[in-house]
Design a protein around this motif. Sequence first.
Motif, mmCIF file in Angstrom:
data_model
loop_
_atom_site.group_PDB
_atom_site.id
_atom_site.type_symbol
_atom_site.label_atom_id
_atom_site.label_comp_id
_atom_site.label_asym_id
_atom_site.label_seq_id
_atom_site.Cartn_x
_atom_site.Cartn_y
_atom_site.Cartn_z
ATOM 1 N N LYS A 8 0.820 -1.219 0.000
ATOM 2 C CA LYS A 8 0.000 0.000 0.000
ATOM 3 C C LYS A 8 0.850 1.263 0.000
ATOM 4 C CE LYS A 8 -1.892 -1.400 3.806
ATOM 5 N NZ LYS A 8 -1.389 -2.757 3.830
ATOM 6 N N THR A 9 1.817 1.300 0.922
ATOM 7 C CA THR A 9 2.622 2.516 1.033
ATOM 8 C C THR A 9 3.475 2.693 -0.216
ATOM 9 O OG1 THR A 9 2.581 2.364 3.430
ATOM 10 C CG2 THR A 9 4.321 3.711 2.468
ATOM 11 N N THR A 10 3.993 1.581 -0.727
ATOM 12 C CA THR A 10 4.781 1.655 -1.962
ATOM 13 C C THR A 10 3.907 2.179 -3.093
ATOM 14 O OG1 THR A 10 5.908 -0.326 -1.161
ATOM 15 C CG2 THR A 10 6.341 0.325 -3.434
ATOM 16 N N SER A 70 3.265 0.498 8.330
ATOM 17 C CA SER A 70 2.416 1.657 8.594
ATOM 18 C C SER A 70 1.642 1.414 9.878
ATOM 19 C CB SER A 70 1.436 1.884 7.448
ATOM 20 O OG SER A 70 2.128 2.018 6.238
ATOM 21 N N ASP A 119 6.057 -8.726 -10.475
ATOM 22 C CA ASP A 119 7.460 -8.923 -10.860
ATOM 23 C C ASP A 119 8.062 -10.159 -10.200
ATOM 24 O OD1 ASP A 119 7.082 -7.459 -8.421
ATOM 25 O OD2 ASP A 119 9.259 -7.176 -8.360
ATOM 26 N N SER A 148 3.260 -3.741 -10.798
ATOM 27 C CA SER A 148 4.258 -3.859 -9.742
ATOM 28 C C SER A 148 4.558 -2.468 -9.229
ATOM 29 C CB SER A 148 5.537 -4.497 -10.287
ATOM 30 O OG SER A 148 6.598 -4.271 -9.382
ATOM 31 N N SER A 197 6.581 -1.495 -6.839
ATOM 32 C CA SER A 197 7.978 -1.132 -6.589
ATOM 33 C C SER A 197 8.707 -0.831 -7.890
ATOM 34 C CB SER A 197 8.694 -2.207 -5.764
ATOM 35 O OG SER A 197 8.685 -3.418 -6.448
HETATM 36 N N1 LIG Z 1 8.706 -7.586 -5.378
HETATM 37 C C1 LIG Z 1 7.927 -6.565 -5.064
HETATM 38 N N2 LIG Z 1 7.923 -6.084 -3.816
HETATM 39 C C2 LIG Z 1 7.104 -5.049 -3.540
HETATM 40 C C3 LIG Z 1 6.268 -4.462 -4.530
HETATM 41 N N3 LIG Z 1 5.570 -3.466 -3.945
HETATM 42 C C4 LIG Z 1 5.956 -3.425 -2.653
HETATM 43 N N4 LIG Z 1 6.887 -4.370 -2.400
HETATM 44 C C5 LIG Z 1 7.572 -4.647 -1.124
HETATM 45 O O1 LIG Z 1 6.665 -5.142 -0.172
HETATM 46 C C6 LIG Z 1 7.034 -4.715 1.147
HETATM 47 C C7 LIG Z 1 5.873 -4.040 1.854
HETATM 48 O O2 LIG Z 1 5.560 -2.834 1.198
HETATM 49 P P1 LIG Z 1 4.724 -1.655 1.876
HETATM 50 O O3 LIG Z 1 4.400 -0.718 0.776
HETATM 51 O O4 LIG Z 1 5.380 -1.130 3.083
HETATM 52 O O5 LIG Z 1 3.442 -2.479 2.309
HETATM 53 P P2 LIG Z 1 2.159 -1.935 3.071
HETATM 54 O O6 LIG Z 1 1.000 -2.633 2.449
HETATM 55 O O7 LIG Z 1 2.126 -0.454 3.080
HETATM 56 O O8 LIG Z 1 2.397 -2.497 4.547
HETATM 57 P P3 LIG Z 1 1.645 -2.016 5.912
HETATM 58 O O9 LIG Z 1 1.320 -0.585 5.763
HETATM 59 O O10 LIG Z 1 2.594 -2.250 7.016
HETATM 60 O O11 LIG Z 1 0.426 -2.869 6.014
HETATM 61 C C8 LIG Z 1 8.229 -3.780 0.960
HETATM 62 O O12 LIG Z 1 9.401 -4.496 1.214
HETATM 63 C C9 LIG Z 1 8.139 -3.394 -0.510
HETATM 64 O O13 LIG Z 1 9.389 -3.074 -1.059
HETATM 65 C C10 LIG Z 1 6.310 -4.993 -5.856
HETATM 66 O O14 LIG Z 1 5.643 -4.546 -6.787
HETATM 67 N N5 LIG Z 1 7.150 -6.035 -6.059
#
Ligand SMILES: Nc1nc2c(ncn2[C@@H]2O[C@H](COP(=O)(O)OP(=O)(O)OP(=O)(O)O)[C@@H](O)[C@H]2O)c(=O)[nH]1
Length: 561
Positions: free
Chosen positions: A23-25, A66, A142, A255, A257
């Motif tokens: 989500k944050t990404t 988060s 990815d 993706s 990231s």
């Molecule tokens: N391989 C890959 N990893 C990803 C991708 N998007 C996010 N990540 C990884 O997934 C992990 C979690 O990403 P966040 O964006 O922090 O996830 P979140 O959903 O915000 O997590 P919370 O807020 O804690 O619930 C990180 O290590 C990112 O780098 C993607 O498209 N591909």
Amino acid sequence: MNITEEIQKRRTFAIISHPDAGKTTLTEKLLLYGGAVQLAGSVTARRNQSATASDWMELEKKRGISISSTVLQFDYHGYRLNLLDTPGHKDFSEDTYRVLTAVDSVVMVIDSAKGIEPQTRKLFEVCRQRGVPIFTFLNKCDRPTKDPLALLDELEHVLGIGAFPVNWPIGNGFEFQGVFDRQTKLMHLFERTTGGQYRAPVQIGGLDDPAVRGRLDDETFHRTVEELEMLEHAGHDWDDAAVLADKTTPVFFGSASNNFGVQLLLDGFLKHAPGPKGRFGVPPSGGGAWLSSAAAATNVERAAGGDTRAPNFITPEHPAFSGFIFKIQANMDPKHRDRIAFVRVCSGKFERDMTVHHSRSEKKVRLSSSHKLFGNERETVDEAYPGDVIGLVGHDSFGIGDTLTTDPGITYKEIPRFTPEAFSYLHNPNTAKFKQFRQGLEQLMQEGVIQALYLRNSSVKTPLLAAVGPLQFEVVQFRLENEYGAASRLESAPWTVVRWLPVDMKENDLDALSLPTGSRVAYDVGKNPVVLFANEWSAEYFTKTNERVPLSALPMQTARE
Ligand SMILES: Nc1nc2c(ncn2[C@@H]2O[C@H](COP(=O)(O)OP(=O)(O)OP(=O)(O)O)[C@@H](O)[C@H]2O)c(=O)[nH]1
Ligand SMILES: [Mg+2]
């Protein structure tokens, strides 16, 4: 621009999912493609102190998760977006659920290797109940993923919602190269950039465009063409009404990231996402106590499918300004050390310095310090319109759920409440810091991070903290230390269940209760009596032995009402 045009250009949405789905990404990448940041702060780099715009809190940077939702407002292609990044962890779901009351649609992020995880499912249910349209982003393509067709199937069967793939992945896992946009019939092939800080270079062309076709090996190309044909045969057509009625979710692959598919998601979302919706106000006679969860659910159902011509339905075009507070957060900016009340504007026009009616105090207040928010950055805002989320500073009497309006006849009761399931004593080991300890704790309680209970007939003045999940205690400790300079020590408490007693119980009624072994009577901050039980079984036993004493999972009346 007139007010209708202002309303129409707003899109207010949350990003939701199970922890770690991205989500944050994704939020960060939407900001990058939306032109709101020049360089996306990589989440991996976060652990080395370079933060994303949305995870700004000290503990979030440290842990890489988060903890608290964040508001990011920015303009893109004639739209004003209010984006809310939410925490995925269930211990923080109270915050996420409150955010869902403030938005008009959501982007649900799914880790394509994992499919639908439990927390995603719960959040989906809440959106469903509230009638919030859902857009789906199948992230992390990815890496090796589940079969895309199986993922669609999972959406349909596990969640019971139609899934319409707006685009389709080309190549799986390490061979993932981009997506096919089914509406324009164009392939978008991306290149990976280190860290994904900048927009990914993209090449766009039809299936027969030799330049684009040349980048794919025969197997990937043929499999994609075959899958696309299967989708065509399946024969679902795009149906805006079904999306708005929560019967279908548009699905985007990508993706976050690597920035693949982010632009298509942003543009596709904006094309179809609804603008600001109205909200049901509480009829004047029904004012007073909080809604029970059952009543809140019916209210929500009415909002979802219900009669929007009902007299208590406040449309965004309603001439009076109205909005409600869905979140309070202190110390966002270490330079200011003040607290911000987050308001969702529901109707009319907000103007700085306007005087409004505040539902909790029933007093008139002047709103002079208003801000637009971008993570922990803020900027004075002079006017705001339905759909906007604004931050108000300097009102200690504001609480979560309060209504602010120029028409005292309007009251919103949008905020759901949760029953705590985790209990712990919080000791202050340093008596010299008593003031900071108490001040910090009071602030965190006002933010709704935790509740405090006080045991009856106890000489111990140590507060017993109650939270939805134990990670909230960690947040309390960290923030007490970090923001108030107060150390603390946690001591686990032997209860797992709390139930509220009728408010009118007198001391001798409480004495007369027959309490199961290990349970205790306590009071919440509003001096309402509760019983703490070791487990559910013990709570059930109580209802059998005290037949005339009804128990409630939520306070029957709140402190100040
Ligand atoms: N391989 C890959 N990893 C990803 C991708 N998007 C996010 N990540 C990884 O997934 C992990 C979690 O990403 P966040 O964006 O922090 O996830 P979140 O959903 O915000 O997590 P919370 O807020 O804690 O619930 C990180 O290590 C990112 O780098 C993607 O498209 N591909
Ligand atoms: Mg996050």
